[in-house]
Design an enzyme around this catalytic site. Structure first.
Site, PDB file in Angstrom:
ATOM      1  N   HIS A   1       1.671  -6.187   6.354  1.00 35.82           N
ATOM      2  CA  HIS A   1       0.609  -6.731   7.194  1.00 35.82           C
ATOM      3  C   HIS A   1      -0.707  -6.766   6.409  1.00 35.82           C
ATOM      4  CE1 HIS A   1       3.493  -4.730   9.968  1.00 35.82           C
ATOM      5  NE2 HIS A   1       3.305  -5.832  10.682  1.00 35.82           N
TER       6      HIS A   1
ATOM      7  N   HIS B   1      -5.968  -1.496   9.256  1.00 36.03           N
ATOM      8  CA  HIS B   1      -6.365  -2.487  10.261  1.00 36.03           C
ATOM      9  C   HIS B   1      -7.652  -2.103  10.986  1.00 36.03           C
ATOM     10  CE1 HIS B   1      -2.661  -4.543   9.566  1.00 36.03           C
ATOM     11  NE2 HIS B   1      -1.908  -3.602  10.093  1.00 36.03           N
TER      12      HIS B   1
ATOM     13  N   ASP C   1       6.587  -0.706   4.783  1.00 34.20           N
ATOM     14  CA  ASP C   1       7.126  -1.703   5.703  1.00 34.20           C
ATOM     15  C   ASP C   1       7.352  -3.048   5.021  1.00 34.20           C
ATOM     16  OD1 ASP C   1       4.445  -2.242   5.424  1.00 34.20           O
ATOM     17  OD2 ASP C   1       3.993  -2.304   7.565  1.00 34.20           O
TER      18      ASP C   1
ATOM     19  N   ASP D   1       1.051  -3.618   1.816  1.00 32.40           N
ATOM     20  CA  ASP D   1       1.707  -3.518   3.115  1.00 32.40           C
ATOM     21  C   ASP D   1       2.152  -4.912   3.574  1.00 32.40           C
ATOM     22  OD1 ASP D   1       1.495  -1.363   5.657  1.00 32.40           O
ATOM     23  OD2 ASP D   1       1.452  -3.457   6.280  1.00 32.40           O
TER      24      ASP D   1
END
Length: 341
Positions: free
Chosen positions: A195, A158, A282, A193
Site C-alpha cells: 500500500h 498511512h 504484505d 509496502d
C-alpha cells in the site's frame, strides 16, 4: 540484528473491520507482531525494549492536539457513550472550513479519515510504544548502529499529521526520519509496502530534506485510493523529493526489484545520509491483503539491495498480515539484511 519491541504494543486489539460492504475480522492483529518476534528470536536475533523518549519526538511530526486526543480518547468515549465495543467514527471532515469539535463523537471523526483505526482500551499504549520503538531505532542509529529493526505495531505509514488512516495512528517511519534529522542533513524513507505510504508523503511533501519513495500497488483501484500516484512529486522545497512507483496487479519479483533499484538510485542521487525503510511484508504473494507477488527470495534480494546503499538504517515494520509466509519472510529479510551489513 537487534530487534526493538515492547509488549505494550500488543494492547490494541481491534475486532472487526468494515470492508467492501461487509464486516470482516480486523487484519491488524497483535499476533502479527508476535509471530515475527518469535520467529526472529528463534533465528538468533536479539531483542530489546525501547526507552521512553516522551511525546516530543512524536509531536515533532504530529499535531500535539492529535497526540493529546489519542491519550484520552478511550476514557472520553467510555464516559460519554454507554454502548460497548470500540470507538469508531461515523462522521468525517475534509478539513475545509472545519474546526476540532468538543465532543468525543465529533473528535473521533475529526482525527480519523476512515474507520480502520478503532480506539480500544489499549490503543494509546500500543500506538505510543510503537512510536517509541521507532524513536529508539533512530536513537541507536545516531549513536553508531549501522542497521536496526524496529518492530512497530500498529503500523504507521498511512497516518497523517493530524489524522489516523489505514490501521495507522502515529507515523512511525516519519517520526524516525525526523528524529534522524537531528544528526543527518538528508534522510530517505523508502517504502516497500503493498500500500502507498501516503501519510508519510503528506507529512514531508513540501520539504526538501527528506526523500520519500514508495513502491506499491496502483492506488487507482486499491487502498489508499486518494494518493500515491506517479505524478505526485512534491511541492515547493519538496519538489522532486517524492517518488511513487505504481505496480500492476500480479507484479512479480523481476518487476518489483527493478523498480526498487530505480527508487534506490533516486534516493542516492538525492544525497541521503541515513535511511528509513518502511517495511511491508504484505507484498508477499500469499498475504491476505496483497495483489502483488513478491516471493521469499525477492524479499531477500530487496534486503541486499537496500543494504548495499551502506547507509545508517532503521527498518520500521509496516504491513504484513496473517498469511502463511509472514514470519518466514520477516526472518528471510532481516537475516539477509544482517548478513549484508
Amino acid at each position: 540484528m537487534l530487534m526493538i519491541f515492547d509488549e505494550r504494543q500488543l494492547r490494541h486489539r481491534p475486532e472487526t473491520y468494515f470492508r467492501q460492504g461487509i464486516f470482516i475480522d480486523h487484519p491488524e492483529q497483535p499476533e502479527r507482531a508476535v509471530q515475527i518476534r518469535d520467529r526472529l528470536l528463534a533465528e538468533g536475533h536479539a531483542l530489546t525494549a525501547p526507552s521512553d523518549h516522551g511525546a516530543a519526538p512524536i509531536e515533532a511530526v504530529h499535531d500535539p492536539a492529535y497526540v493529546a486526543f489519542h491519550q484520552t480518547a478511550r476514557a472520553e468515549w467510555e464516559a460519554a457513550i454507554s454502548a460497548p465495543g470500540p470507538a469508531v467514527p461515523n462522521y468525517h471532515t475534509s478539513r475545509r472550513l472545519s474546526r476540532p469539535p468538543l465532543g468525543i463523537v465529533g473528535k473521533l471523526g475529526y482525527y480519523a479519515t476512515d474507520t480502520a483505526c478503532p480506539v480500544t482500551e489499549g490503543s494509546w499504549d500500543a500506538a505510543y510504544w510503537s512510536a517509541q520503538t521507532a524513536i529508539e531505532g533512530a536513537e541507536r542509529v545516531m549513536a553508531g548502529t549501522q542497521c536496526i529493526y524496529s518492530l512497530c505495531r500498529p503500523p504507521g505509514h498511512h497516518a497523517y499529521r493530524d489524522a489516523s488512516n489505514g490501521f495507522c495512528f502515529f507515523n512511525n517511519a516519519a517520526i524516525a526520519a525526523q528524529h534522524l534529522r537531528r544528526r543527518f542533513g538528508r534522510v530517505a524513507i523508502l517504502d516497500i509496502d503493498t500500500h502507498a505510504g501516503q501519510g508519510t508523503q503528506d507529512i514531508f511533501y513540501a520539504r526538501g530534506d527528506v526523500f520519500v519513495g514508495s513502491i506499491h500497488r496502483d492506488p487507482a483501484a486499491y487502498p489508499p485510493f486518494f494518493a500515491g500516484y506517479a505524478d505526485e512529486t512534491g511541492e515547493g522545497e519538496g519538489q522532486g523529493c517524492h517518488l511513487n512507483i505504481c505496480l500492476d496487479a500480479e507484479a512479480e519479483d523481476a518487476t518489483i526489484l527493478a523498480e526498487l533499484s530505480g527508487m534506490i538510485d533516486q534516493a542516492e542521487a538525492f544525497g541521503a545520509e541515513a535511511l528509513v525503510v518502511s517495511l511491508g511484508f504484505d507484498m508477499a504473494e500469499d498475504d491476505p491483503l496483497s495483489e502483488v507477488r513478491l516471493s521469499s527470495a525477492g524479499f531477500a534480494e530487496a534486503a541486499r539491495r537496500l543494504m548495499a546503499m551502506a547507509l545508517p538504517t532503521v527498518l520500521v515494520q509496516e504491513g504484513g498480515y496473517l498469511g502463511p509466509s509472514l514470519a518466514e519472510n520477516a526472518a528471510i529479510f532481516i537475516t539477509a539484511a544482517d548478513e549484508a551489513v
